[in-house]
Motif scaffolding. Sequence first.
Motif, PDB file in Angstrom:
ATOM      1  N   ARG A   1     -34.378 -15.384  -1.696  1.00 10.17           N
ATOM      2  CA  ARG A   1     -35.763 -15.393  -2.189  1.00 10.17           C
ATOM      3  C   ARG A   1     -36.762 -14.929  -1.136  1.00 10.17           C
ATOM      4  N   THR A   2     -36.432 -15.180   0.146  1.00 13.99           N
ATOM      5  CA  THR A   2     -37.409 -14.911   1.202  1.00 13.99           C
ATOM      6  C   THR A   2     -36.964 -13.863   2.207  1.00 13.99           C
ATOM      7  N   GLY A   3     -35.647 -13.574   2.241  1.00 18.48           N
ATOM      8  CA  GLY A   3     -35.118 -12.659   3.240  1.00 18.48           C
ATOM      9  C   GLY A   3     -34.918 -13.296   4.603  1.00 18.48           C
ATOM     10  N   ARG A   4     -35.149 -14.594   4.702  1.00 19.84           N
ATOM     11  CA  ARG A   4     -35.080 -15.270   6.000  1.00 19.84           C
ATOM     12  C   ARG A   4     -33.818 -16.106   6.130  1.00 19.84           C
ATOM     13  N   GLY A   5     -33.134 -15.954   7.251  1.00 19.18           N
ATOM     14  CA  GLY A   5     -32.020 -16.833   7.575  1.00 19.18           C
ATOM     15  C   GLY A   5     -32.546 -18.094   8.231  1.00 19.18           C
ATOM     16  N   GLN A   6     -31.620 -18.972   8.606  1.00 21.95           N
ATOM     17  CA  GLN A   6     -32.052 -20.202   9.277  1.00 21.95           C
ATOM     18  C   GLN A   6     -30.876 -20.896   9.923  1.00 21.95           C
ATOM     19  N   LEU A   7     -31.219 -21.858  10.783  1.00 27.43           N
ATOM     20  CA  LEU A   7     -30.228 -22.686  11.469  1.00 27.43           C
ATOM     21  C   LEU A   7     -29.979 -23.951  10.657  1.00 27.43           C
ATOM     22  N   ILE A   8     -28.712 -24.278  10.457  1.00 31.23           N
ATOM     23  CA  ILE A   8     -28.301 -25.533   9.837  1.00 31.23           C
ATOM     24  C   ILE A   8     -27.523 -26.327  10.881  1.00 31.23           C
ATOM     25  N   GLU A   9     -27.910 -27.556  11.100  1.00 31.04           N
ATOM     26  CA  GLU A   9     -27.176 -28.449  12.003  1.00 31.04           C
ATOM     27  C   GLU A   9     -26.652 -29.637  11.208  1.00 31.04           C
ATOM     28  N   ILE A  10     -25.357 -29.875  11.303  1.00 32.61           N
ATOM     29  CA  ILE A  10     -24.721 -30.992  10.604  1.00 32.61           C
ATOM     30  C   ILE A  10     -23.813 -31.705  11.598  1.00 32.61           C
ATOM     31  N   ASP A  11     -23.929 -33.026  11.662  1.00 32.87           N
ATOM     32  CA  ASP A  11     -23.036 -33.761  12.545  1.00 32.87           C
ATOM     33  C   ASP A  11     -22.181 -34.730  11.743  1.00 32.87           C
ATOM     34  N   LEU A  12     -21.007 -35.002  12.257  1.00 33.95           N
ATOM     35  CA  LEU A  12     -20.038 -35.826  11.547  1.00 33.95           C
ATOM     36  C   LEU A  12     -20.523 -37.255  11.339  1.00 33.95           C
ATOM     37  N   LEU A  13     -21.232 -37.812  12.322  1.00 33.73           N
ATOM     38  CA  LEU A  13     -21.692 -39.190  12.187  1.00 33.73           C
ATOM     39  C   LEU A  13     -22.705 -39.316  11.052  1.00 33.73           C
ATOM     40  N   SER A  14     -23.677 -38.403  10.994  1.00 29.76           N
ATOM     41  CA  SER A  14     -24.652 -38.453   9.902  1.00 29.76           C
ATOM     42  C   SER A  14     -23.983 -38.225   8.555  1.00 29.76           C
ATOM     43  N   SER A  15     -23.008 -37.324   8.527  1.00 33.95           N
ATOM     44  CA  SER A  15     -22.279 -37.066   7.294  1.00 33.95           C
ATOM     45  C   SER A  15     -21.524 -38.312   6.854  1.00 33.95           C
ATOM     46  N   ALA A  16     -20.930 -39.015   7.806  1.00 35.68           N
ATOM     47  CA  ALA A  16     -20.210 -40.249   7.474  1.00 35.68           C
ATOM     48  C   ALA A  16     -21.148 -41.292   6.897  1.00 35.68           C
ATOM     49  N   LEU A  17     -22.298 -41.502   7.541  1.00 35.82           N
ATOM     50  CA  LEU A  17     -23.230 -42.523   7.069  1.00 35.82           C
ATOM     51  C   LEU A  17     -23.747 -42.191   5.679  1.00 35.82           C
ATOM     52  N   SER A  18     -24.008 -40.918   5.417  1.00 32.14           N
ATOM     53  CA  SER A  18     -24.447 -40.506   4.085  1.00 32.14           C
ATOM     54  C   SER A  18     -23.341 -40.707   3.055  1.00 32.14           C
ATOM     55  N   SER A  19     -22.111 -40.395   3.443  1.00 37.48           N
ATOM     56  CA  SER A  19     -21.002 -40.429   2.496  1.00 37.48           C
ATOM     57  C   SER A  19     -20.525 -41.845   2.196  1.00 37.48           C
ATOM     58  N   MET A  20     -20.911 -42.809   3.011  1.00 34.99           N
ATOM     59  CA  MET A  20     -20.513 -44.190   2.740  1.00 34.99           C
ATOM     60  C   MET A  20     -21.408 -44.849   1.688  1.00 34.99           C
ATOM     61  N   ILE A  21     -22.335 -44.101   1.155  1.00 35.77           N
ATOM     62  CA  ILE A  21     -23.204 -44.432   0.019  1.00 35.77           C
ATOM     63  C   ILE A  21     -23.538 -45.920  -0.102  1.00 35.77           C
ATOM     64  N   ASN A  22     -22.908 -46.639  -1.031  1.00 35.14           N
ATOM     65  CA  ASN A  22     -23.292 -48.025  -1.288  1.00 35.14           C
ATOM     66  C   ASN A  22     -23.089 -48.922  -0.077  1.00 35.14           C
ATOM     67  N   GLN A  23     -22.096 -48.611   0.762  1.00 34.38           N
ATOM     68  CA  GLN A  23     -21.825 -49.471   1.908  1.00 34.38           C
ATOM     69  C   GLN A  23     -22.872 -49.295   3.010  1.00 34.38           C
ATOM     70  N   SER A  24     -23.255 -48.058   3.303  1.00 33.17           N
ATOM     71  CA  SER A  24     -24.316 -47.877   4.291  1.00 33.17           C
ATOM     72  C   SER A  24     -25.653 -48.334   3.726  1.00 33.17           C
ATOM     73  N   SER A  25     -25.858 -48.145   2.418  1.00 35.57           N
ATOM     74  CA  SER A  25     -27.086 -48.631   1.782  1.00 35.57           C
ATOM     75  C   SER A  25     -27.168 -50.154   1.812  1.00 35.57           C
ATOM     76  N   ALA A  26     -25.994 -50.812   1.719  1.00 33.41           N
ATOM     77  CA  ALA A  26     -25.988 -52.275   1.782  1.00 33.41           C
ATOM     78  C   ALA A  26     -26.654 -52.768   3.055  1.00 33.41           C
ATOM     79  N   TYR A  27     -26.431 -52.019   4.149  1.00 33.21           N
ATOM     80  CA  TYR A  27     -27.046 -52.427   5.418  1.00 33.21           C
ATOM     81  C   TYR A  27     -28.488 -51.961   5.537  1.00 33.21           C
ATOM     82  N   VAL A  28     -28.740 -50.661   5.332  1.00 31.86           N
ATOM     83  CA  VAL A  28     -30.090 -50.155   5.607  1.00 31.86           C
ATOM     84  C   VAL A  28     -31.112 -50.657   4.587  1.00 31.86           C
TER      85      VAL A  28
END
Length: 381
Positions: free
Chosen positions: A192-219
Amino acid sequence: MADVSGDGPLSGLVVADFSRIVAGPYCTMLLGDLGADVIKVESPAGDDTRTFVPPVRDGESTYYLAVNRNKRSIALDLADESDLAVARTLARRADVFVHNFRPGSMERYGLGYDDVASANPGVVYCAISGFGTHAGAAMPGYDLLIQAASGMMAMTGEADGPPLRAGISAIDVMTGLHSAVAVLAALNHRGRTGRGQLIEIDLLSSALSSMINQSSAYVAGGVVPQRMGNEHPSLFPYGPLPTADRELIVVAGNDRQFRILCDVLGRRDLAADPRFATVGLRNHHRDELRPELAAALASRGADEWAELLTRAGLPCGPINDVRGGVELATRLGLEPVVDVEGVPMVRNPAVYSLTPPRYRHRPPALDNAGDVVRAWLARTT
């Protein structure tokens, strides 16, 4: 050089895949399934997973085979100036650049985002790390380490037993999926824009997001999840229950399903019992409900109960091994296995009406396309 033999939605896009092990390669394999031309850049020693044995097929690691189809390999020693020049040329030509080296590593070779984007402004650059680019930048990221660090191991296993890892590289796979989604979103933005970009993904953040109800239970709830074996913290019954011969997975995810279970078991009194009337009450009184259900299930074997309960509309089933899982998918017409140039592989799970995944290349031998890639780069630069 671009592989146009398929008509996938990403056909014509070039992916420079500098990743190894699982998270990055799984991401790029998914992109390759959708038609992208994935060029797998390996050290002269090859991707580490080539050595992860046993098991093997025809001398090749099945671990490596699992995440590297629809790619072509070029071996480059980034410490060698001529090989590094090839790597930089590939980076300038690529639509997508993926790596999972530690933060700062690619910058030493002039392959960091700023360097690549200065010559290739439209590049979608995906950098995968273990613990991010701040205080954890120097920490190596492996799936087992992240399972331990994130809390996943602490809540996996029997209540009175030790923490256990998941039976697969769960965090690597989920990070690969998150990375593929992020790349696709960035490609849409570029369209849509012709612009690229940087994506940064780390395993720890991915794990916390993927634990869904269990990480939500704490936060959100201040509750630290603990090991419960096969028990679910919020649902009962939701797990294995004994029958006359072996355990059966029984799922009653809502009050209607619980009533179905009680009807089929001939125990409507349980559904009428005020202790078990709602999800929350069944959880509170699970120790009283469990023996009642087990006693009713003891009159028949698991297969017979599975047929009766499934016919009534209740989710249930046996506990299969992997062979049983593949055989079940086959019986259900899901066609779980595809032949990729003589290598049996589990198919991409997505089904498209117009642009289905294509299985064009078996996982490549090391440097199988080195000469082809070099010749292509020489013609296009």
